[in-house]
Scaffold this motif. Structure first.
Motif, PDB file in Angstrom:
ATOM      1  N   PHE A 578       4.812  15.453   0.693  1.00  0.00           N
ATOM      2  CA  PHE A 578       4.383  14.684  -0.479  1.00  0.00           C
ATOM      3  C   PHE A 578       3.396  15.508  -1.296  1.00  0.00           C
ATOM      4  N   LYS A 579       3.616  15.569  -2.609  1.00  0.00           N
ATOM      5  CA  LYS A 579       2.732  16.322  -3.503  1.00  0.00           C
ATOM      6  C   LYS A 579       1.797  15.364  -4.225  1.00  0.00           C
ATOM      7  N   GLU A 580       0.521  15.744  -4.298  1.00  0.00           N
ATOM      8  CA  GLU A 580      -0.472  14.913  -4.979  1.00  0.00           C
ATOM      9  C   GLU A 580      -0.054  14.682  -6.418  1.00  0.00           C
ATOM     10  N   GLY A 581      -0.051  13.433  -6.841  1.00  0.00           N
ATOM     11  CA  GLY A 581       0.344  13.090  -8.207  1.00  0.00           C
ATOM     12  C   GLY A 581       1.740  12.522  -8.295  1.00  0.00           C
ATOM     13  N   ASP A 582       2.563  12.691  -7.219  1.00  0.00           N
ATOM     14  CA  ASP A 582       3.904  12.105  -7.216  1.00  0.00           C
ATOM     15  C   ASP A 582       3.818  10.598  -6.997  1.00  0.00           C
ATOM     16  N   ASP A 583       4.916   9.921  -7.278  1.00  0.00           N
ATOM     17  CA  ASP A 583       4.996   8.478  -7.051  1.00  0.00           C
ATOM     18  C   ASP A 583       5.174   8.240  -5.554  1.00  0.00           C
ATOM     19  N   PHE A 584       4.167   7.671  -4.900  1.00  0.00           N
ATOM     20  CA  PHE A 584       4.186   7.498  -3.446  1.00  0.00           C
ATOM     21  C   PHE A 584       5.286   6.539  -3.030  1.00  0.00           C
ATOM     22  N   LEU A 585       5.452   5.431  -3.757  1.00  0.00           N
ATOM     23  CA  LEU A 585       6.476   4.445  -3.408  1.00  0.00           C
ATOM     24  C   LEU A 585       7.869   5.057  -3.436  1.00  0.00           C
TER      25      LEU A 585
END
Length: 1409
Positions: A578-585
């Protein structure tokens, strides 16, 4: 504009390199950074703006750099000349003030020292805002105004701000009728209006110009911003939107405080500002760029029609709001009937319910012509032309504007309570991962937020609760989102190939996959409700694959715990990092999140499992929970399913739990929601102060009409001289008694001169400032004898209270609000305990509630209460944490019930012994009831004639006294004979003391009798809390969780004492005042005592946006201090060496030392092996590196960690006890690193052990130790130690020694830290040791001779290694010697007992055989 990590990075703290190499830093150093006298150069100020800041679009890091160089304090303000100051100079001051505010540093003390200069600055700012400057400049100037309007505690700031919202702004109303109608309804307004006009007429030309500027500024500014709002087209200008956002924020702030709202709200409504906003093109767009602005406009609309009378400040109930709206509709009908009955034939005759909605009004009004609408608006005193006339034709037609104007005024307002009741208390996936909540994680201060602010003042109690409710909800949801993210990342959901089924690549401590979930019960809605009254589900999961520790954690789930059900459907990319700033959901495929409350833990047969049984569950047995789902959320989901959507409740595949201490959000939100819907009654004497209005001193006991003139101070004073020393500023009158005869206890009556008691006329402000000296009439009395046994002797106070402490106790005993500021070590707990004890004895029928932030503080109070003369049966402690009490006695409610029953048995045995001594046969001690009969029939009948004999001491002889005493045999087991042969008076009192002992015994049995009658423990516990307990203690969290239960029990109390009140959230301080129902419409609360220290750390708020923008970290205590509520600051500390106390005493004005820290040997002698009692030790880069950041915000410094552990080893080798040393740091990352280094350096040798604590400064607040080793960690930027409150906590934890490790170059130049570091750096910054000393040193603390300087951590490590070798050699020698002595002893034993030796040998042979 980016709201994520990129935007936040621009506002991260400056590094040391930037501070020294940036061109601005170089220029600043040349002009005012030198120690020589500073010369002002206006060209330099202009050049900073024109050549550096403006071209960089006011780069935040450059502004931070200028603020760090003390640009405002050293250069801008000292040389600000109103007559000559350039626009750039004014803008520079505003930029510096804004930056200080962003960094939570107050700027006002610097720039309000000269009221005239500040007045001129304010005029310049207003003038500059009307000029055609760039939008970022206007935004900076407007932000200065916003900060000003949030700082009404400063008199100069308040005076300037109120000029903009005075009654004079009503000159801009559309017609005089609006003003005249209001003045007719409220006559005081006419007086104000006439007074303002007289001042205007009397002013000279310049004065009138200033007044005109103030009276027209808001009007012109609103007109200007409406034009800007209509300029927001399809291609959004970010600067334009950001300016409009700030301006709407400014208007919200004006509406949210009564002094600024009073006249402004009329102008806002008259200008139809909100109507014009709603008609603007941006309201039709759903772009993210304008979403925040639309949310702010909605907030402004909410406050514009808030439930309050703008002129009286009276809160309006829902019924009063309905009546007010009905009167408006009736007026509309009358107007239409009188003038427009042909145009609107049905409107005058319609019932009110049919014309209150927007659609209904539009149906009646829309057929009318534009001219008719114009005439109607004129009759209704509404504007017929917008404040920007050219908008007609360009943006909308006139008829649309007129319709919206009328509808906006007459449509019914949506009830906030109804909306809140329809909303789920649990967050769902949309709420948790909404843009606003995510943006708040990276809050920089560049833009406002659509969240409430906590400031000095609130409109009503409902407004207060609503703001706190929303902030608490958002903060809770933020914490929940963090837990969800952490758990989902650890579970690692992904798809398998080729089956494409869900697989969990990892595991999480707080979440696990579930076997099944089903909804088992949906109850019918209650009358008048649309949502089901109850929704119950059951979840099944397995824990057989987990370790016993994790199984026990899952099995510890109990009733009322909150869990979350998740639906996760990973996709092909979910397995990627997971990259910071991506949509977590989207990344992890989270579809649904629902909250639920545990009803029961069930076994395999569906039966509830008790707590004891849960520990015996088979690991392979599936677990089953019965859950209560949220009915409101279920209704929404069911409606979605009905319209073709997915059934959410058939999709859950993950169960998530949270730590119990962090999972109380639902109960607290329910409590606040309940309070919003109940008839809140705050004591009359407290309400105005609580909301922030009126005289801040009005709740002080000196201002209240029902203050108590005579008070019994009991054992507060140790002797007569102690009393006199405590009231040196008052006249002490003994009422004719000789001072030599005056011994405690004392009663004190306060007498004011007659003129002060009955003022004949209103005094001038100057006259009121003159204190009238009080006279104290002191009388002494002898405490009654309580009996001949040791337990009858009262436990007395041994603390010699200072005069300020005595005044705090005096104030606490009286009615009203008492505020006590307790600097570190000043005995604030002793003050609280003595006040509680005095209230307990002076008012036996009253109940006192003790509230603290932490269990530790509550336990400290309890331990000290137990040392005073308070009957333990009247003490009870609610909530968890009582097991940490340093006592064998249980003070929990069930522990108290058990103690009552144990005491019952003990006292009934005494009754039997008494009956036997009186030779009265029978089972008199069978029950409390029979004991009562026995007392009335046999004890009183014997005592009454004897008491009559004692009433005539003149005819009484010692023999009669002895021989006729009816209970001689019973008291024969007393340690000393009760009769005093040498004193008849003493013997009479001793006889009465014996009877008091008996009387107390039977009174206690009478109090215990209900526990005998009640059969269930729960009923007994409830009776204890509501009737028997006089002193009830709990944490603020427990009060918030259990309010509903306590109110239902009819819990009553008269006094509230709050310790650590500066660490408690606003609403968690307020809730304990409302744990009881009003009596006859009045709150029975008589005293509120708040004890805290606002100079130390505030309540913990994890989300930076809610902490800073929402000001959620504000405590009620600190708000009262800001308001100017009288507070008594304790002025003598008894914790630390005087030299150590100087490191923080500067923050408290005149903080002295108690005698113990000046006379006791421990404070006079030096710390063995250490040259100084405190020292700052400079730590160079270790292996070329200073601070590191392995993950964002996880700061570490290996050099400081190694150095601090090496010093700890040195101190242990010297002989310092490990429990007397605590290691503190300012960051969690460093705490973790120090623990690792400790394990590596000390784990191999049990001799070193572990220090008493390794923790952060924040977590150590409220605790102390003899020696503190402190790591500051940072080498690039100062970080959050710049918050002086954190610095005060760090400096005040040590009693005897404080040793600080950090970067000298970094911290020495920080302006806020200067008072401390000037002292620290007056000593060498290399660790200084006395290597030739032992723990029995006689060196004085100020003897610094023969010191050895340690250059670096390597040198100290080498020294520790050598000392360790010696220690090991010594240990080996001692071990060898011990073994030799043991062998010798064995040989001697064998020689003395040869037969035993032979027998042992035979047994060994037998065992071998």
């Amino acid at each position: 504009m980016d709201h994520g990590p990129t935007a936040a990075r621009k506002f991260r703290n400056l590094t040391m390199q930037e501070m020294e190499s940036d061109p601005i830093a170089v220029l600043a150093n040349q002009h005012f950074g030198q120690t020589k006298k500073v010369k002002f150069d206006a060209k330099f100020v202009n050049d900073i703006i024109d050549s550096h800041l403006a071209p960089s679009q006011y780069n935040p890091r450059q502004i931070m750099l200028l603020e760090y160089t003390q640009y405002l304090e050293k250069y801008l303000w000292p040389f600000f000349d109103p007559a000559k100051a350039s626009f750039q100079h004014v803008l520079s001051i505003c930029l510096m003030v804004n930056e200080k505010y962003r960094q939570r540093v107050s700027p006002w003390d610097t720039i309000t020292d000269d009221a005239e200069k500040f007045d001129a600055l304010f005029r310049h700012v207003l003038q500059s805002l009307t000029l055609s400057n760039s939008l970022d400049v206007q935004r900076a100037l407007l932000l200065f105004l916003i900060h000003s309007f949030q700082s009404f505690e400063n008199a100069s700031v308040r005076a300037e701000c109120l000029k903009l919202v005075s009654i004079g702004i009503w000159k801009n109303l559309c017609c005089d009728n609006v003003r005249e109608n209001l003045m007719g309804e409220y006559p005081t307004l006419r007086k104000l209006w006439n007074s303002a006009n007289k001042k205007y007429e009397a002013a000279d030309k310049d004065g009138k110009a200033v007044m005109d500027q103030c009276q027209s500024w808001l009007s012109n500014a609103m007109t200007d911003v409406i034009q800007k709002i209509y300029q927001i087209e399809q291609m959004v200008d970010t600067d334009l939107v950001m300016y409009c956002e700030r301006f709407v924020e400014f208007l919200i702030d004006l509406e949210a405080q009564l002094p600024t709202r009073r006249f402004f709200n009329t102008l806002l409504n008259d200008y139809q500002f909100l109507t014009l906003c709603r008609l603007s093109p941006l309201m039709q767009r759903d772009d993210q760029d304008v979403r925040l602005l639309k949310q702010l406009i909605d907030t402004l609309s909410f406050y514009a029609k808030f439930e309050i009378n703008d002129q009286t400040g009276q809160a309006l109930s829902d019924l009063e709001m309905t009546e007010q709206h009905s009167q408006q509709l009736i007026h509309l009908q009358h107007t239409v009937f009188s003038h427009f009955r042909d145009v609107f034939p049905e409107l005058p005759l319609s019932n009110l319910g049919s014309i209150e909605s927007r659609s209904d009004l539009l149906w009646h009004l829309d057929p009318a012509s534009e001219d008719n609408l114009v005439h109607l608006c004129e009759k209704l005193n509404l504007r017929t032309t917008p404040i920007v006339p050219e908008l007609i034709g360009q943006a909308f037609d006139r008829k649309t504007y007129l319709l919206e104007t009328i509808i906006d005024k007459y449509q019914k307002r949506t009830s906030q309570i109804e909306q809140i009741n329809k909303t789920s208390l649990y967050p769902d996936e949309a709420t948790l991962f909404s843009d606003s909540l995510i943006q708040s994680q990276y809050y920089t201060g560049e833009r406002p937020l659509a969240i409430p602010k906590l400031n000095l003042q609130f409109l009503t109690l409902h407004d207060y609760l609503l703001r706190n409710y929303n902030l608490f909800r958002l903060e809770s949801y933020y914490e929940i989102r963090q837990d969800v993210e952490d758990a989902v990342k650890r579970l690692g959901p992904r798809l398998t190939y080729p089956e494409r089924t869900i697989e969990w690549s990892g595991w999480a401590r707080m979440a696990l996959p579930i076997n099944a979930f089903s909804v088992v019960d949906v109850a019918r809605p209650d009358l008048g409700k649309s949502a089901p009254s109850r929704v119950v589900g059951e979840v099944n999961f397995s824990v057989d694959s987990y370790t016993k520790v994790l199984r026990d954690e899952w099995d510890s789930l109990r009733r009322h715990d909150i869990v979350f059900l998740l639906t996760i459907r990973p996709h092909d990319n979910s397995a990627l990092p997971f990259k910071e700033g991506d949509d977590f959901l989207k990344h992890y495929g989270i579809k649904y999140i629902r909250g639920a409350e545990v009803i029961d833990v069930l076994d395999q047969h569906g039966r509830p499992i008790h707590e004891a049984e849960s520990k015996q569950l088979n690991p392979k047995q599936p677990r089953q929970l019965q859950l209560a789902l949220d009915p409101n959320q279920y209704t929404v989901d069911a409606d979605h399913n009905h319209h073709g959507g997915e059934d959410v409740y058939e999709t859950f595949n993950v169960l998530l739990r949270r730590k119990p201490q962090e999972n109380n959000f639902k109960a607290v939100l329910e409590t606040i929601r309940d309070l919003m819907q109940s008839d809140l009654v705050v004591p009359d004497w407290l309400q105005k102060v609580f909301l922030g209005y009126g005289d801040p001193a009005s709740a002080n006991y000196k201002q209240l009409p029902n203050s108590l003139p005579t008070l019994d101070f009991r054992d507060t004073f140790l002797d007569w001289s102690h009393l006199k020393d405590s009231f040196v500023d008052k006249t002490v009158d003994t009422e004719g008694a000789e001072e030599s005869t005056m011994v405690p206890p004392f009663k004190i009556t306060t007498v004011l001169p007659e003129a002060a008691e009955k003022p004949k006329k209103k005094k001038s402000k100057k006259a009121m400032d003159v204190d009238v000296q009080e006279t104290l009439c002191v009388s002494s009395y002898k405490a009654p004898n309580k009996g001949p046994y040791p337990q009858d002797i009262p436990k007395l106070n041994a603390v010699r209270f200072t005069p300020v402490q005595v005044e705090a106790i005096h104030s606490g005993l009286n009615h009203g609000l008492t505020m006590v500021v307790g600097p570190p070590g000043t005995g604030k707990t002793d003050v609280a305990v003595q006040t509680i004890a005095n209230l307990y004895h002076n008012h036996p029928s009253q109940h006192t509630l003790i509230v603290t932030h932490s269990n530790q503080a509550l336990n400290q109070i309890f331990e000290k209460l137990m040392a005073l003369d308070i009957d333990p049966r009247h003490l009870v402690r609610l909530g968890h944490g009582q097991e940490e009490l340093n006592t064998d006695v249980s003070f929990s409610k069930f522990g108290r019930v058990s103690s009552f029953l144990e005491l019952r048995v003990e006292l009934l045995n005494e009754v039997d012994r008494l009956a036997k001594s009186l030779q009265i046969f029978g089972d008199h001690g069978a029950s409390c009831e029979t004991a009562g009969y026995f007392y009335r029939s046999h004890v009183l009948t014997r005592w009454t004639p004897y008491e009559n004999m004692l009433a005539n001491p003149d005819t009484l002889t010692m023999d009669e006294l002895r021989d006729k005493f009816p209970f001689t045999l019973f008291f024969s087991n007393a340690p000393q004979p009760w009769i005093q042969e040498d004193s008849l008076d003493e013997s009479i009192e001793a006889a009465r003391g014996c009877f008091r002992h008996l009387q107390s015994m039977f009174d206690t049995l009478e109090e215990i009798r209900p526990f005998e009658l009640l059969r269930y423990q729960g009923d007994r516990a409830n009776y204890l809390i509501t009737k028997e307990a006089k002193i009830i203690a709990m944490t603020c969290t427990h009060a918030a969780l259990k309010r509903r239960e306590l109110v239902d029990l009819k819990f009553k109390y008269d006094n509230v004492v709050m310790e650590e009140s500066a660490q408690i959230l606003e609403v968690e301080t307020f809730i304990p005042m409302l744990l009881q129902e009003p009596e006859d419409g009045q709150n029975r609360l008589k005293r509120v005592i708040l004890i805290g220290d606002h100079h130390q750390l505030p309540p913990v708020v994890k989300n930076q946006a809610f902490q800073q923008y929402g000001n959620m970290e504000q405590s009620l205590f600190s708000r009262f201090v800001r308001l100017g509520v009288p507070a008594l600051q304790l002025d003598a500390q008894g914790r630390a060496r005087p030299s150590l106390a100087k490191l923080y005493s500067w923050q408290y004005g005149s903080l002295g030392d108690l005698p113990n820290v000046q006379t006791e040997p421990a404070f006079q002698l030096a710390n063995p092996g250490l040259t100084y009692d405190y020292q700052f030790i400079h730590v160079d880069a270790y292996h070329g590196q200073g601070e590191s950041e392995p993950v964002p915000f996880f700061y570490q410094n290996l050099g400081e960690a190694e150095y601090i552990v090496a010093l700890y080893q040195y101190m242990r080798l010297m002989g310092y006890p490990a429990e007397k040393i605590s290691i503190l740091t300012t960051y969690n990352g460093q705490r973790s690193l120090i623990n690792d280094v400790l394990q590596k350096r000390c784990g191999w040798n049990a001799f070193f052990g572990r220090p008493a604590a390794v923790t952060t400064v924040d977590r150590y607040q409220g605790q102390q130790n003899d020696y503190i080793l402190l790591s500051l960690v940072r080498t690039k930027s100062v970080g959050h130690l710049r918050d002086v409150r954190r610095l005060i906590v760090a400096m005040s934890r040590a009693r005897l020694g404080l040793y600080i490790f950090g970067s000298e170059r970094l911290f020495a130049n920080c302006y806020e830290l200067k008072p401390v570091f000037d002292q620290l750096l007056a000593r060498p910054s290399k660790l200084s040791l006395h290597l030739d000393e032992s723990m029995t040193t006689s060196r004085k603390v100020d003897d610094h001779k023969k010191a050895t300087a340690i250059d670096n951590v390597e040198d100290l490590g080498s020294l520790v290694y050598k000392m360790s070798e010696k220690q090991l050699d010594l240990q080996r020698e001692e071990q060898a010697q011990a073994e030799a002595e043991a062998l010798l002893l064995q040989q001697q034993t064998d020689e003395e007992n040869p037969e035993d030796q032979l027998q042992d040998q035979e047994m060994e042979n037998a065992e071998d055989a």
